[in-house]
Design an enzyme around this catalytic site. Structure first.
Site, PDB file in Angstrom:
ATOM      1  N   THR A 227      -6.278   2.750  -4.806  1.00 13.92           N
ATOM      2  CA  THR A 227      -5.772   3.669  -5.824  1.00 13.92           C
ATOM      3  C   THR A 227      -4.864   2.917  -6.793  1.00 13.92           C
ATOM      4  O   THR A 227      -5.001   3.025  -8.020  1.00 13.92           O
ATOM      5  CB  THR A 227      -5.008   4.825  -5.143  1.00 13.92           C
ATOM      6  OG1 THR A 227      -5.823   5.364  -4.104  1.00 13.92           O
ATOM      7  CG2 THR A 227      -4.643   5.900  -6.125  1.00 13.92           C
TER       8      THR A 227
ATOM      9  N   CYS B 101     -11.017   2.612   0.107  1.00 16.50           N
ATOM     10  CA  CYS B 101      -9.617   2.956   0.379  1.00 16.50           C
ATOM     11  C   CYS B 101      -9.231   2.100   1.569  1.00 16.50           C
ATOM     12  O   CYS B 101      -9.975   2.064   2.561  1.00 16.50           O
ATOM     13  CB  CYS B 101      -9.490   4.441   0.731  1.00 16.50           C
ATOM     14  SG  CYS B 101      -7.832   4.900   1.279  1.00 16.50           S
ATOM     15  N   THR B 102      -8.114   1.408   1.468  1.00 21.79           N
ATOM     16  CA  THR B 102      -7.767   0.467   2.535  1.00 21.79           C
ATOM     17  C   THR B 102      -7.398   1.171   3.840  1.00 21.79           C
ATOM     18  O   THR B 102      -7.321   0.527   4.883  1.00 21.79           O
ATOM     19  CB  THR B 102      -6.618  -0.460   2.101  1.00 21.79           C
ATOM     20  OG1 THR B 102      -5.567   0.347   1.559  1.00 21.79           O
ATOM     21  CG2 THR B 102      -7.082  -1.454   1.063  1.00 21.79           C
ATOM     22  N   HIS B 103      -7.165   2.467   3.787  1.00 21.17           N
ATOM     23  CA  HIS B 103      -6.936   3.202   5.033  1.00 21.17           C
ATOM     24  C   HIS B 103      -8.228   3.342   5.861  1.00 21.17           C
ATOM     25  O   HIS B 103      -8.170   3.407   7.089  1.00 21.17           O
ATOM     26  CB  HIS B 103      -6.442   4.623   4.743  1.00 21.17           C
ATOM     27  CG  HIS B 103      -4.979   4.736   4.451  1.00 21.17           C
ATOM     28  ND1 HIS B 103      -4.410   4.269   3.296  1.00 21.17           N
ATOM     29  CD2 HIS B 103      -3.964   5.294   5.161  1.00 21.17           C
ATOM     30  CE1 HIS B 103      -3.113   4.535   3.314  1.00 21.17           C
ATOM     31  NE2 HIS B 103      -2.823   5.160   4.429  1.00 21.17           N
TER      32      HIS B 103
ATOM     33  N   TYR C  41      -1.010   8.397  -2.384  1.00 24.00           N
ATOM     34  CA  TYR C  41      -1.046   8.143  -3.828  1.00 24.00           C
ATOM     35  C   TYR C  41      -2.309   8.776  -4.451  1.00 24.00           C
ATOM     36  O   TYR C  41      -2.356   9.015  -5.649  1.00 24.00           O
ATOM     37  CB  TYR C  41      -1.120   6.639  -4.101  1.00 24.00           C
ATOM     38  CG  TYR C  41       0.170   5.875  -3.990  1.00 24.00           C
ATOM     39  CD1 TYR C  41       1.332   6.453  -3.472  1.00 24.00           C
ATOM     40  CD2 TYR C  41       0.231   4.550  -4.426  1.00 24.00           C
ATOM     41  CE1 TYR C  41       2.502   5.707  -3.378  1.00 24.00           C
ATOM     42  CE2 TYR C  41       1.399   3.812  -4.346  1.00 24.00           C
ATOM     43  CZ  TYR C  41       2.524   4.389  -3.818  1.00 24.00           C
ATOM     44  OH  TYR C  41       3.675   3.649  -3.732  1.00 24.00           O
ATOM     45  N   GLY C  42      -3.299   8.986  -3.592  1.00 27.26           N
ATOM     46  CA  GLY C  42      -4.643   9.307  -4.062  1.00 27.26           C
ATOM     47  C   GLY C  42      -4.783  10.583  -4.856  1.00 27.26           C
ATOM     48  O   GLY C  42      -5.779  10.792  -5.532  1.00 27.26           O
TER      49      GLY C  42
ATOM     50  N   CYS D 155      -4.249  -1.550  -1.965  1.00 34.23           N
ATOM     51  CA  CYS D 155      -4.444  -0.115  -2.118  1.00 34.23           C
ATOM     52  C   CYS D 155      -5.436   0.037  -3.265  1.00 34.23           C
ATOM     53  O   CYS D 155      -5.209  -0.480  -4.365  1.00 34.23           O
ATOM     54  CB  CYS D 155      -3.104   0.521  -2.466  1.00 34.23           C
ATOM     55  SG  CYS D 155      -3.203   2.261  -2.924  1.00 34.23           S
TER      56      CYS D 155
ATOM     57  N   GLU E 115      -2.832   8.452   8.672  1.00 29.99           N
ATOM     58  CA  GLU E 115      -1.366   8.302   8.745  1.00 29.99           C
ATOM     59  C   GLU E 115      -0.826   8.968  10.016  1.00 29.99           C
ATOM     60  O   GLU E 115       0.186   8.556  10.571  1.00 29.99           O
ATOM     61  CB  GLU E 115      -0.695   8.898   7.498  1.00 29.99           C
ATOM     62  CG  GLU E 115      -0.908   8.080   6.223  1.00 29.99           C
ATOM     63  CD  GLU E 115      -0.074   6.793   6.167  1.00 29.99           C
ATOM     64  OE1 GLU E 115       1.076   6.789   6.637  1.00 29.99           O
ATOM     65  OE2 GLU E 115      -0.593   5.772   5.659  1.00 29.99           O
TER      66      GLU E 115
ATOM     67  N   ASP F 110       0.870  -1.187   0.000  1.00 29.98           N
ATOM     68  CA  ASP F 110       0.000   0.000   0.000  1.00 29.98           C
ATOM     69  C   ASP F 110       0.903   1.233   0.000  1.00 29.98           C
ATOM     70  O   ASP F 110       2.116   1.127   0.210  1.00 29.98           O
ATOM     71  CB  ASP F 110      -0.876  -0.014   1.268  1.00 29.98           C
ATOM     72  CG  ASP F 110      -1.804   1.198   1.335  1.00 29.98           C
ATOM     73  OD1 ASP F 110      -2.419   1.552   0.315  1.00 29.98           O
ATOM     74  OD2 ASP F 110      -1.906   1.806   2.419  1.00 29.98           O
ATOM     75  N   SER F 111       0.276   2.388  -0.188  1.00 30.25           N
ATOM     76  CA  SER F 111       1.036   3.634  -0.116  1.00 30.25           C
ATOM     77  C   SER F 111       1.503   3.919   1.313  1.00 30.25           C
ATOM     78  O   SER F 111       2.431   4.690   1.513  1.00 30.25           O
ATOM     79  CB  SER F 111       0.151   4.784  -0.582  1.00 30.25           C
ATOM     80  OG  SER F 111      -1.010   4.820   0.224  1.00 30.25           O
TER      81      SER F 111
HETATM   82  N1  DGL Z   1      -4.816   3.133   0.936  1.00 39.83           N
HETATM   83  C1  DGL Z   1      -4.860   3.600  -0.393  1.00 39.83           C
HETATM   84  C2  DGL Z   1      -6.128   3.283  -1.095  1.00 39.83           C
HETATM   85  O1  DGL Z   1      -6.690   2.269  -0.784  1.00 39.83           O
HETATM   86  C3  DGL Z   1      -4.257   4.887  -0.787  1.00 39.83           C
HETATM   87  C4  DGL Z   1      -4.376   6.101   0.013  1.00 39.83           C
HETATM   88  C5  DGL Z   1      -3.477   7.149  -0.552  1.00 39.83           C
HETATM   89  O2  DGL Z   1      -2.271   6.916  -0.615  1.00 39.83           O
HETATM   90  O3  DGL Z   1      -3.971   8.202  -0.961  1.00 39.83           O
HETATM   91  O4  DGL Z   1      -6.543   3.959  -1.992  1.00 39.83           O
END
Ligand code: DGL
Length: 267
Positions: free
Chosen positions: A76, A185-187, A43-44, A74, A153, A11-12
């Site tokens: 994204t 988004c996995t976050h 990354y988004g 991730c 984060e 992931d990012s």
């Molecule tokens: N966790 C990531 C996702 O699922 C990316 C979040 C990011 O880096 O912007 O999209």
């Protein structure tokens, strides 16, 4: 034959740990390598070219670590780079969008599904596409939530600030009378308590971590690369910036000590 090589998850940043947690539950004896590109998160809000370049660098590193299966944890990177990676690599690789869409489709009753994610994921329309392929009568409504990833984060997972941000972002979707909300988004599962409180009881929240872990299990079987030893798998972590914050939030989220975290440069 037992295959002890690790499953690699990337992931990012911290978000893919939600998939690691689900893997610990469903495939506890598999060894796992986690890679968080913490130097370059988020990354988004980046372009497709950059996301493909970063994802290619990471997968190269993971293949050198002898990964038997790569999980793009991730959304994204799944939306913008999974097809590209599949064309480039021989190693089996899966993403998180199809599992999430399938989980939502099986839960919705009124076929109104909300999707939240990063700017890049929402702009890609990847969830809408996956959902309409599953059921063309599904209505989807999406919203990008770019402030969530920096909050997560930072480990700022509860209290007034995330609550206000969530209320502002989710208002429109609630008004559309969705009955299912995909955390695209996995976050975002790290903010689940705040998000559940915001949407209330009538909207079910879907995160793709669980379904992705189950997909991974099936893929190991179909490729004949299961580790059937009984020992608990080992989790090894790599990040591209200092490991301190990663360790803290990872410990909080996974509920266990995080021993192996190395900082690496891959570009
Ligand atoms: N966790 C990531 C996702 O699922 C990316 C979040 C990011 O880096 O912007 O999209």
């Amino acid at each position: 034959m037992s295959d002890k090589r690790p499953i690699a998850v990337f992931d990012s940043g911290l978000g893919g740990l939600t998939v690691v947690k689900a893997l610990h539950t469903h495939l506890p004896n598999e060894n796992i390598i986690y890679f968080g590109d913490t130097a370059r998160v988020p990354y988004g809000n980046k372009s497709q070219d950059l996301i493909q370049e970063f994802s290619a660098e990471i997968t190269e590193f993971l293949i050198q670590k002898d990964a038997k299966l790569i999980i793009v944890a991730c959304n994204t990177a799944t939306a913008l780079a999974l097809d590209y990676l599949k064309r480039k690599l021989d190693t089996p690789i899966i993403g998180v969008i199809n599992p999430g869409a399938e989980a939502a489709q099986s839960l919705t009753k009124n076929r109104k599904i909300g999707i939240i994610g990063t700017l890049a994921t929402i702009r890609s329309g990847a969830y809408e596409k996956a959902l309409s392929q599953l059921d063309s009568s599904i209505q989807s409504f999406s919203k990008s939530c770019p402030l969530f990833v920096p909050l997560i984060e930072e480990g700022w997972l509860e209290g007034d600030v995330p609550t206000q941000v969530a209320n502002t972002y989710l208002k429109e979707l609630i008004q559309k009378q969705i009955d299912t909300l995909i955390l695209g988004c996995t976050h975002y599962p790290l903010l689940k308590p705040v998000l559940s409180e915001t949407v209330g009881d009538t909207i079910q929240i879907v995160d793709s971590a669980e379904t992705t872990a189950m997909y991974a299990g099936k893929r190991l079987i179909s490729q004949n690369i299961v580790n059937d030893q009984n020992d608990m798998g080992v989790l090894e972590n790599y990040v591209t910036d200092l490991p301190v914050r990663f360790k803290r939030v990872a410990r909080q989220f996974l509920g266990r000590e995080i021993d192996h975290v190395s900082s690496v440069h891959i570009h």
